[in-house]
Every structure is written in C-alpha cells, then in structure tokens.
Design an enzyme around this catalytic site. Sequence first.
Site, PDB file in Angstrom:
ATOM      1  N   VAL A  84       0.415  14.407  59.957  1.00 44.52           N
ATOM      2  CA  VAL A  84       0.558  13.232  60.817  1.00 44.52           C
ATOM      3  C   VAL A  84       1.995  13.048  61.308  1.00 44.52           C
ATOM      4  O   VAL A  84       2.289  12.079  62.013  1.00 44.52           O
ATOM      5  CB  VAL A  84       0.079  11.942  60.109  1.00 44.52           C
ATOM      6  CG1 VAL A  84      -1.402  12.032  59.802  1.00 44.52           C
ATOM      7  CG2 VAL A  84       0.888  11.666  58.845  1.00 44.52           C
ATOM      8  N   GLY A  85       2.890  13.961  60.935  1.00 38.52           N
ATOM      9  CA  GLY A  85       4.253  13.891  61.452  1.00 38.52           C
ATOM     10  C   GLY A  85       5.275  13.310  60.496  1.00 38.52           C
ATOM     11  O   GLY A  85       6.298  12.781  60.936  1.00 38.52           O
TER      12      GLY A  85
ATOM     13  N   LYS B 218      12.966  16.618  49.881  1.00 38.19           N
ATOM     14  CA  LYS B 218      11.539  16.830  49.624  1.00 38.19           C
ATOM     15  C   LYS B 218      11.448  17.517  48.270  1.00 38.19           C
ATOM     16  O   LYS B 218      11.721  18.716  48.160  1.00 38.19           O
ATOM     17  CB  LYS B 218      10.888  17.682  50.712  1.00 38.19           C
ATOM     18  CG  LYS B 218       9.389  17.889  50.456  1.00 38.19           C
ATOM     19  CD  LYS B 218       8.624  18.201  51.714  1.00 38.19           C
ATOM     20  CE  LYS B 218       7.123  18.241  51.423  1.00 38.19           C
ATOM     21  NZ  LYS B 218       6.315  18.267  52.635  1.00 38.19           N
TER      22      LYS B 218
ATOM     23  N   ASP C  63       9.674  22.247  55.285  1.00 36.62           N
ATOM     24  CA  ASP C  63      10.060  20.936  55.817  1.00 36.62           C
ATOM     25  C   ASP C  63      11.556  20.706  55.642  1.00 36.62           C
ATOM     26  O   ASP C  63      12.214  20.125  56.508  1.00 36.62           O
ATOM     27  CB  ASP C  63       9.257  19.839  55.129  1.00 36.62           C
ATOM     28  CG  ASP C  63       7.775  19.935  55.434  1.00 36.62           C
ATOM     29  OD1 ASP C  63       7.416  20.473  56.499  1.00 36.62           O
ATOM     30  OD2 ASP C  63       6.966  19.478  54.612  1.00 36.62           O
TER      31      ASP C  63
ATOM     32  N   GLU D  88      10.616  12.732  51.111  1.00 41.21           N
ATOM     33  CA  GLU D  88       9.356  13.032  51.801  1.00 41.21           C
ATOM     34  C   GLU D  88       8.322  13.533  50.809  1.00 41.21           C
ATOM     35  O   GLU D  88       8.568  14.467  50.041  1.00 41.21           O
ATOM     36  CB  GLU D  88       9.566  14.078  52.896  1.00 41.21           C
ATOM     37  CG  GLU D  88       8.268  14.374  53.652  1.00 41.21           C
ATOM     38  CD  GLU D  88       8.417  15.442  54.727  1.00 41.21           C
ATOM     39  OE1 GLU D  88       7.372  15.852  55.271  1.00 41.21           O
ATOM     40  OE2 GLU D  88       9.555  15.864  55.015  1.00 41.21           O
TER      41      GLU D  88
ATOM     42  N   PRO E 105       4.695  -4.566  58.852  1.00 42.03           N
ATOM     43  CA  PRO E 105       5.266  -4.541  60.204  1.00 42.03           C
ATOM     44  C   PRO E 105       5.378  -3.137  60.787  1.00 42.03           C
ATOM     45  O   PRO E 105       5.394  -2.149  60.058  1.00 42.03           O
ATOM     46  CB  PRO E 105       6.664  -5.136  59.996  1.00 42.03           C
ATOM     47  CG  PRO E 105       7.001  -4.814  58.578  1.00 42.03           C
ATOM     48  CD  PRO E 105       5.698  -4.879  57.819  1.00 42.03           C
ATOM     49  N   ARG E 106       5.471  -3.084  62.090  1.00 42.58           N
ATOM     50  CA  ARG E 106       5.794  -1.832  62.774  1.00 42.58           C
ATOM     51  C   ARG E 106       7.303  -1.637  62.746  1.00 42.58           C
ATOM     52  O   ARG E 106       8.070  -2.540  63.078  1.00 42.58           O
ATOM     53  CB  ARG E 106       5.325  -1.864  64.229  1.00 42.58           C
ATOM     54  CG  ARG E 106       5.695  -0.600  65.001  1.00 42.58           C
ATOM     55  CD  ARG E 106       5.672  -0.771  66.498  1.00 42.58           C
ATOM     56  NE  ARG E 106       4.326  -0.795  67.028  1.00 42.58           N
ATOM     57  CZ  ARG E 106       3.741  -1.868  67.540  1.00 42.58           C
ATOM     58  NH1 ARG E 106       4.400  -3.016  67.569  1.00 42.58           N
ATOM     59  NH2 ARG E 106       2.524  -1.824  68.010  1.00 42.58           N
ATOM     60  N   ILE E 107       7.733  -0.467  62.338  1.00 46.55           N
ATOM     61  CA  ILE E 107       9.142  -0.105  62.459  1.00 46.55           C
ATOM     62  C   ILE E 107       9.392   0.440  63.850  1.00 46.55           C
ATOM     63  O   ILE E 107      10.305   0.004  64.555  1.00 46.55           O
ATOM     64  CB  ILE E 107       9.539   0.942  61.400  1.00 46.55           C
ATOM     65  CG1 ILE E 107       9.360   0.377  59.992  1.00 46.55           C
ATOM     66  CG2 ILE E 107      10.980   1.403  61.614  1.00 46.55           C
ATOM     67  CD1 ILE E 107       9.462   1.419  58.904  1.00 46.55           C
TER      68      ILE E 107
END
Length: 213
Positions: free
Chosen positions: A13-14, A32, A43, A103, A180-182
């Site tokens: 999903v990115g 990671k 990654d 991550e 909330p949306r960042i």
Amino acid sequence: MNNIFITGIGTGVGKTVASACVTEALGAQYWKPIQAGLQDTTDTQTVRALISEPSHVKDELYRLHMPASPHLAASREGITIYEEKIVERAQQMQKADQPLVIEGAGGLMVPISQHVFTIDLIKALGAKVIIVAQNYLGSINHSLLTAMALKQANIPVIGWIFNGDHHSNEEDIIGWSNFPRIARIARARKLNKEFVQAQAALIRPGLQQLIPA
C-alpha cells in the site's frame, strides 16, 4: 521513546514511500528492523536512495531471504526473531531531538514469531502509529479493522496517510475511525529524491500539528 511506527492496512500500500516522506519531513532516522525478501532492492536501500540524508537510514536487524511473513521466513532460515532485541536496538538508536521512523512488514497482524505479532511489537516499542492506506476493493474493511485493532490495544495513532489518487473513501475512513488525515501522497510519475522532498514539504505542516514538539 520518540518512536513513530509506520504500518499499513495491508501489503503493497506504499509504506516505504510514506516512510521516506515522513523521514524527510521530520529530519528523522529511518529503520526497518525486519526485512523479508532480499531478491530485489530492499526497503532500506530504497529509502536511503530517496532521502536527502542517507546517513539517517539504519541497517536492518534481521535480513531474511524468503519473501514471506517474518515468522515463516525466519523459521525456514533457522533464525529466531526476538522482540526484546528489536526494542533494545531501538533504544540504542533513540535521540531526544530526532524521531525514529520504524517501518513494519505488512499490517498489524503479521507474525514476527510464533507468539509475537507486529501490533505486539508496536506496543513494546512504545511507538505512536501512522497508518498508510490506499484505495482498492476491500480497503475500507482493511482500514477500519486496522483502526479497531489499534484502539483495542490502546496504541496512540497520529493519523492516516493515503497513497495514490484521491477517493471519497478517505473521508469515510477518517470519519468512521475518528483518526485524522495527515496527508495524501500523490502517485509518483517518477519516484526520486525530488518527489520525496516535494511530498515531505506538503506533509510537514500536518505532521508538526499532530506530533507534539
């Protein structure tokens, strides 16, 4: 501990691009701890190539060749993943004036051992969470299950980062989850340092507003 854990509503999903943008926006360190699958670029290598300070990217603690869940790859390769070692390494990296962006692999219920899941590791790390989502068939369900699990575990959530083209599902997910949306990270025509720097500049105000200084 000043840990920010990047998790996703699923695989692919990115998370890595979002992690690079968050790391760049905050001038943070990136780590990671577990990489499963070494056939292509990892990654860690991707983020190191995308941010302006490659030295901020730390090497993995566990590197597994098999592209599978960490518990399965580790078992096949005769490796034991210890949650305590990951937490200890995170503590060693911790700086008071610099966040550590961690991550994860896949989503919350990815097993890293027979008895420990990613959500358990997040709690042990004392991390705040950023959830990365992308629109696809079933993404509302995956998003809200992720939000529900974090709430039930009493894990603090900073908010959502949506990847790709805008979709009305974003507003529904924000409303139903009450997180909330960042920001939304646009689809990259060319994924490079310039793209990450531009996206980091866009998401920095939202992050600074939601993350206490």
